[in-house]
Design an enzyme around this catalytic site. Structure first.
Site, PDB file in Angstrom:
ATOM      1  CE  LYS A   1      89.489 137.681  26.969  1.00  0.00           C
ATOM      2  NZ  LYS A   1      89.135 138.095  25.623  1.00  0.00           N
TER       3      LYS A   1
ATOM      4  N   GLY B   1     105.783 142.158  23.748  1.00  0.00           N
ATOM      5  CA  GLY B   1     104.457 142.768  23.888  1.00  0.00           C
ATOM      6  C   GLY B   1     104.316 143.590  25.159  1.00  0.00           C
TER       7      GLY B   1
END
Ligand code: AMP
Length: 401
Positions: free
Chosen positions: A202, A355
């Site tokens: 996103k 991440g």
């Protein structure tokens, strides 16, 4: 940034107790085998330093997001791995704030290590509860935070707990200090050309980082799902690809601003598209001009890889956050892996934003080639966004608040 209280400046006393908040939030398979122990190894410098100082060491961490006490989220496997890595016994208690933990803490001697059970088994942890923090603080004479991955959260073991230690008795561990230094140097004095690669699902998740980075970078490469909002803003047909309609304006503004600042922005020129979001789906390579109406882009194509590699050529610094495609599915992982290889092979200082991107780099086998891989995805992003992280703010020298 204002000066950070640092472990090296603390006058430890042999035999006294130190509470070290670590980030042992490691990935495990369904049998609770640790699949990547990088976060445990990253904590060793601080743990060994405290051992050398003769301290009795109490370690605490969270693991996953348990709703209540749940064996699936136990830190016991971490205690075993840590013991192997240190070649030393690591005591473990299935308790955080009860009598069992208290007794284990009380009988802990210098140069011994105790790991408490998952902090998130206690409701007070994520609520930043002061009573819970006080209990944890009562275990030790000194407090060290080495859990960079949770510093963007005001949780009891990183935030409230610091109230119970004065400046001479608390500070950042080696890993935390290193994470902050890398992020700060990246923003303040990158070796040029400075290239940022952003990807992931996103635009919204990385909008602030994009805005903060734009005036600082020489080139910006945009891949992953978020690229389609930019392509749409440029008038491309993107089929069913990921789109954040409400951010089309923002995307245009970023492209405009890039032009104004002389930042070269690169978008994918081709994509791997599929009719469904699935590993079994058929797929094909198309240019971004030819994305079929009912299909979606799930990875960058080979021409984009070549273009992005060209853009990376000669870079002095590369910062990468976010995969180029749905790398979790083999079919759509190639773009991310090939960019990982290109970053690894460059002569630049390479900083990986933790991440998912750290996972991509590990799966691509490029881990050892990167200059620095952050242990915290969210925290790393917030530092780049220029935010003050709650867990770090409370470790700044008092007179400088
Ligand atoms: P983020 O958390 O925003 O960094 O996004 C990471 C996720 O983005 C990963 O789980 C990827 O599978 C996903 N992703 C990357 N590219 C795409 C794409 N083209 N379409 C949908 N999801 C994507």
């Amino acid at each position: 940034m204002r000066e950070l209280l640092f472990i090296k400046d603390i006058k430890f006393q042999p035999g006294k107790k130190v509470f070290i908040r670590c980030d042992f939030n490691v990935p495990m398979d369904e049998y609770q085998n640790i699949t990547d122990d990088r976060r445990i190894r990253s904590a060793l410098a601080t743990i060994k330093y405290c051992l050398d100082e003769g301290m009795a060491i109490i370690l605490a961490s969270h693991l996953g997001r348990p709703k209540s006490v749940d064996d699936k989220f136990s830190l016991e496997p971490v205690a075993k791995r840590l013991s192997r890595l240190l070649d030393k016994d690591v005591l473990f208690v299935k308790d955080v704030a009860g009598v069992v933990a208290k007794e284990a803490v009380n009988s802990l001697k210098g140069e011994e290590i105790l790991l408490l059970e998952n902090l998130r088994f206690e409701k007070g942890e994520t609520k930043n509860d002061e009573e819970f923090a006080k209990k944890l603080a009562s275990y030790a004479d000194f407090y060290i935070n080495d859990a960079f991955g949770v510093c963007h959260r005001a949780h009891a073991s990183v935030h409230a707990i610091t109230k119970f230690f004065d400046d001479g008795h608390k500070g950042a561990g080696f890993l935390l200090q290193k994470e902050i230094n890398f992020a700060q140097n990246l923003i303040k004095r990158p070796t040029r050309p400075f290239v940022a690669i952003v990807g992931g699902s996103k635009v919204s998740g990385k909008l602030q980082a994009l805005k903060n980075l734009l005036p600082k970078v020489d080139k910006l490469i945009i891949g992953g799902g978020m690229a389609f909002t930019f392509l749409k803003a440029l008038g491309f047909e993107i089929g069913n690809s990921l789109l954040e309609e409400e951010l089309l304006d923002e995307a245009s503004k970023i492209l405009e601003k890039g032009k104004e600042l002389g930042v070269k922005i690169y978008l994918p020129v081709d994509a791997i598209v599929a009719p469904h979001f699935s590993q079994d789906s058929v797929m094909k390579y198309v240019t971004t001009q030819e994305i079929p109406k009912d299909w979606m882009g799930l990875d960058i194509g080979p021409a984009s890889v070549t273009l992005f590699k060209e853009a990376l050529d000669g870079a002095g610094t590369i910062w990468w956050n976010g995969p180029m495609g749905v790398f979790e599915m083999d079919k759509f992982a190639r773009g991310s892996f090939r960019i990982s290889h290109a970053v690894a092979e460059s002569n630049a200082m390479t900083v990986i934003g933790g991440g998912d991107t750290a996972d991509v780099v590990a799966r691509a086998g490029d881990q050892d080639e990167m200059t620095f891989i952050s242990t915290g995805g969210g925290a790393s992003l917030e530092l780049i966004e220029g935010k003050e992280l709650p867990g770090i703010k409370v470790l700044l020298k008092k007179d400088e608040y």
